[in-house]
Design a protein around this motif. Structure first.
Motif, PDB file in Angstrom:
ATOM      1  N   TYR A  36      -3.477   4.151 -19.639  1.00 40.58           N
ATOM      2  CA  TYR A  36      -4.759   4.823 -19.906  1.00 40.58           C
ATOM      3  C   TYR A  36      -4.504   6.244 -20.393  1.00 40.58           C
ATOM      4  CZ  TYR A  36      -8.099   1.434 -18.131  1.00 40.58           C
ATOM      5  OH  TYR A  36      -8.906   0.346 -17.984  1.00 40.58           O
ATOM      6  N   TYR A 132      -4.710   6.973   1.553  1.00 39.06           N
ATOM      7  CA  TYR A 132      -5.823   7.217   0.637  1.00 39.06           C
ATOM      8  C   TYR A 132      -7.101   7.317   1.431  1.00 39.06           C
ATOM      9  CZ  TYR A 132      -3.464   6.988  -3.774  1.00 39.06           C
ATOM     10  OH  TYR A 132      -2.681   7.298  -4.827  1.00 39.06           O
ATOM     11  N   TYR A 133      -8.064   8.066   0.932  1.00 34.28           N
ATOM     12  CA  TYR A 133      -9.322   8.271   1.645  1.00 34.28           C
ATOM     13  C   TYR A 133      -9.904   6.934   2.065  1.00 34.28           C
ATOM     14  CZ  TYR A 133      -9.314  13.083  -0.012  1.00 34.28           C
ATOM     15  OH  TYR A 133      -8.991  14.381  -0.247  1.00 34.28           O
ATOM     16  N   GLY A 134     -10.179   6.786   3.334  1.00 33.19           N
ATOM     17  CA  GLY A 134     -10.790   5.565   3.834  1.00 33.19           C
ATOM     18  C   GLY A 134      -9.788   4.582   4.407  1.00 33.19           C
ATOM     19  N   ASP A 135      -8.534   4.642   3.970  1.00 32.16           N
ATOM     20  CA  ASP A 135      -7.546   3.710   4.502  1.00 32.16           C
ATOM     21  C   ASP A 135      -7.093   4.156   5.892  1.00 32.16           C
ATOM     22  OD1 ASP A 135      -7.772   2.211   2.295  1.00 32.16           O
ATOM     23  OD2 ASP A 135      -5.845   2.734   1.402  1.00 32.16           O
TER      24      ASP A 135
END
Lengths: 234, 559
Positions: A36, A132-135
């Motif tokens: 990308y 990572y956020y939330g993990d």
């Protein structure tokens, strides 16, 4: 060995999940690898010069890669050498192998890594080896060595492995840590909030939370979560 | 115009079971053969395929403050990319989906209608903004009434006219569809850190009890003659031993009668069907509840089936959410919605080797199997029990004992002694399962043109690549599951929107709302409403949603 050099100065970030696995392919195949560039999908060959020398499982990045993210993501073996600085998420979810960064590393270095080794000769950003956020779980194994300084949130939710920082670090070291070792040779800010296990060793000065009790082993806590983590002065 | 040729049709509302027939569609409706010109029709060859009405999900949390807060607090849910923006909108989500993903996933599965199960009237504008961004399906929202100070006041005064006027006014203002009641009295008690434990506990600060709240709201709902009945989330949800509270609550429907439908719908009963006195001797009370529901002809329930894997508990039952947070040690968000209600959100996961989760899973299936198919609808209480995308799993499980035996081996063996599931031999027929997912929920909600394929029905049709005449539903469960997971065709309002699980066209469905203002004199309650609005955070003139703000509103007037 594949040698990769940027052709241009990047206007926006490149997201390239490059692993040493690429070195087993031919130059033509590597050039066609999809990455990308901003929100567009392009071929690796459009952005980088690519050369091949020998067959060993190794990627060498020459030049400034500070805007290239996700290098070495999910790699399992082989070697990556970055001869400049590297962008965010380098070595995320890594299971094995070795990454050497000769310049600086950005945020999210070695996120949720399970094995292998990352060495940074310069400084590193925030959120090294954390979740990572939330993990629920961060780094579970392997080794990260930073020869310079590091930012905040080092080893958050860490559950194994080793982080060594030879310079100073910021605040919130080993927050919600469960296992593993963090070693800081310089000084740092707040340490070990909601820590349940594992060990943090610090040579310089640091800020201790009031929720740790002094024992022979060092400071043990965080008592708020009935934790048995240890903070030690070395 | 559309001509669906030679399909094998199952349409329980019109008593059609496995008949080979053609279906004709014109202007978004199903019409008789005489009304179309066959030459101008687009023909779909459905020979050897199952043709049914589009699915109707009667209870899911698909829009509003709760699900949005859930998305904010669960960034890890947003890492599953389902669709990259292009012809269709970007959609992401593992279990907790974004608004476009909800519409797309329903459509891919052959579902065309879904109801948001709880919205506080004061935040209904947010709910409608979100509903308007869900493509593909028809939808509506149920405003909550069980803990509103104004409702308590009307019941305290024993003034049924006032209560009816309030309900009609609030449903119109919130562009809602019916009367949802969540833990009546309990959420108000939670504002002081408590809860109500049984139907006769007094609500703090008010002279009312949960028993009165439920009974009076059923009375108001029936006197107004709303399309849907009272939609009740019982007290003591998630507490071992709560099946007795549920049984008492269901009995409150005795004495009410409605020719067309039930007078009380009790929702996600799985969470309210626990026996025992603690999590150690926790077991199933599903058999007793199923027996009671079967013996009454004016009550319906839905399953609230848990699916193993990730889920997010989000209800207006704020005290329960706090208990859950303490039990699991998971993240928790709590909300006090002015004087109307509250809410809470906690991420959860159902694990097969956890005895409690295994029993919950078994209870949901017990309810589905032991209750008559005409009284139990299929739901997962999305996202509380799990994703709605696993409805085909529940459908296959209900139809195959062999599949259940296989699954029972994979779960914690505590289910063997705590539930009756291993000894249940019932295998529902395809006809019954289609009823539980289409015609029954449509009837429970009072939607006359949904859930069937009779003349005049909305042309919401699902065609599955499954020949029911040649399928052995007991042994061929894997094939059944796969067939229902991906619709061969999903037709919404006469347009083909999905082909073989691939999206073809984006359409936006209607939002139904109910207008019962003609049945009451609003003036009897307006003075009280004005008094209360001195304490609201917004002015009365800014309260509610105007019809012109909605994308495709459809008013159902009660006369």
């Amino acid at each position: 060995m594949i040698i990769i050099k940027p052709k241009i100065d990047f206007e926006v970030s490149v997201e390239a999940e490059l692993t040493p696995e690429l070195a087993t392919k031919s130059v033509e195949e590597v050039k066609k690898f999809k990455v990308y560039y901003g929100n567009r999908i392009v071929e690796l060959g459009e952005l980088f010069e690519i050369r091949k020398e020998g067959d060993d499982k190794k990627l060498v990045f020459e030049g400034d890669f500070s805007r290239v993210k996700w290098i070495g993501t999910k790699m399992v073996d082989g070697e990556i050498v970055v001869k400049g600085s590297v962008g965010a998420n380098c070595g995320a979810f890594m299971k094995g192998g070795r990454i050497l960064v000769e310049g600086n590393a950005d945020d999210w270095l070695g996120i949720e890594m399970a094995g292998g080794e990352i060495i940074v000769k310069g400084n590193a950003g925030n959120l090294i080896g954390c979740a990572y956020y939330g993990d629920a779980v961060g780094m579970t194994g392997g080794r990260i060595v930073i020869e310079g300084n590091a930012g905040n949130y080092i080893g958050e939710k860490m559950n194994g492995g080793e982080i060594i920082i030879k310079g100073n670090a910021g605040d919130f070291i080993g927050t919600e840590m469960r296992a593993g070792v963090i070693e800081i040779h310089g000084s740092c800010g707040f340490v070990g909030g909601d820590m349940r296990g594992g060990e943090i060793r610090i040579k310089g000065s640091f800020e201790l939370l009031p929720t740790f009790r002094k024992t022979e082993k060092g400071w043990v806590g965080d008592v708020n979560v009935k934790g048995e983590g240890v903070i030690k002065q070395i | 115009m559309l001509w669906i040729k030679n399909g094998i049709v199952v349409d329980p509302k019109n008593k059609i079971n496995l008949e080979k027939m053609d279906i004709f569609v014109k202007n978004g409706k199903i019409v008789p053969e005489s009304e179309i010109k066959k030459g101008d029709c687009k023909v779909i060859d459905a020979s050897g395929k199952l043709v049914v009405a589009g699915g109707v999900d009667m209870h899911a949390h698909i829009a509003g403050g709760k699900i949005n807060t859930g998305r904010t607090m669960r960034p890890e849910e947003m890492r599953v990319v389902r669709n990259i923006a292009g012809k269709f909108r970007a959609s992401v989500g593992r279990v907790l989906l974004t608004a476009p993903a909800i519409g797309y996933e329903y459509a891919k599965m052959g579902y065309t209608t879904s109801f948001e199960a709880a919205t506080p009237p004061v935040s209904s504008l947010h709910t409608h903004e979100e509903l308007d961004s869900i493509p593909m399906i028809d939808k509506a929202a149920l405003p909550v009434f069980g803990n509103w100070h104004l409702v308590f006041k009307c019941i305290e005064e024993k003034n049924i006219e006032k209560l009816k006027a309030l309900v009609a006014w609030a449903i119109e203002r919130s562009k809602g569809f019916g009367v949802k009641v969540v833990n009546p009295g309990g959420v108000e008690a939670w504002m002081y850190g408590g809860n109500v434990k049984n139907l006769d506990d007094q609500v703090p600060g008010f002279g009312v009890t949960p028993r009165e709240i439920i009974t009076w709201l059923i009375r108001a709902n029936e006197e107004l003659g709303l399309p849907h009945s009272v939609h009740l989330h019982c007290n003591n949800l998630g507490v071992p031993g709560n099946y007795q509270t549920t049984i008492e609550s269901i009995k409150l429907a005795k004495g009410f009668k409605n020719e067309k439908r039930q007078v009380l719908h009790v929702t996600h009963v799985q969470f309210n069907a626990y026996s025992g006195s603690s999590w150690r001797d926790f077991g199933s009370g599903a058999a007793e509840i199923a027996k009671l529901v079967n013996s009454m002809d004016n009550v319906t329930i839905d399953m609230g089936q848990p699916i193993f894997g990730h889920a997010t508990a989000m209800t207006g039952d704020a005290p329960f959410q706090f208990t859950l947070h303490k039990l699991l040690g998971a993240r928790w968000s709590n909300k006090d919605t002015e004087v109307e209600t509250g809410a809470g959100i906690v991420p959860i996961g159902y694990l097969p080797n956890n005895p409690v989760h295994a029993v919950q899973w078994a209870i949901g299936l017990e309810l589905g199997l032991l209750t008559e198919s005409d009284k139990v609808a299929l739901t997962t209480d999305y996202p509380n029990g799990g994703p709605f995308t696993e409805y085909p799993y529940i459908m296959a499980m209900l139809m195959s004992k062999k599949m259940r035996e296989g699954e029972l081996k994979k779960v914690h063996q505590y289910v063997q002694k705590a539930t009756n599931l291993p000894s249940i031999d019932v295998e529902k027929t395809l006809y019954e399962v289609i009823h539980m997912t289409r015609s029954l929920p449509a009837r429970i909600l009072g939607l006359e043109n949904k859930g069937h394929l009779g003349i005049g029905a909305d042309a919401d049709i699902a065609i599955y690549n499954l020949n029911p005449l040649e399928t052995d539903f007991s042994n061929g469960f894997e094939k059944v599951y796969k067939a229902f997971k991906v619709a061969e065709f999903t037709i919404k309002g006469g347009e083909v929107i999905v082909r073989n699980g691939e999206l073809l066209k984006e359409v936006y469905g209607r939002t139904f709302w109910v207008d019962a203002r003609k049945k009451v004199d609003l003036e009897v309650v307006m003075q009280d409403v004005k008094n209360y609005f001195q304490y609201y955070s917004l002015q009365l003139s800014n309260y509610g949603v105007e019809e012109r703000w909605l994308k495709k509103p459809e008013r159902l007037e009660v006369v």
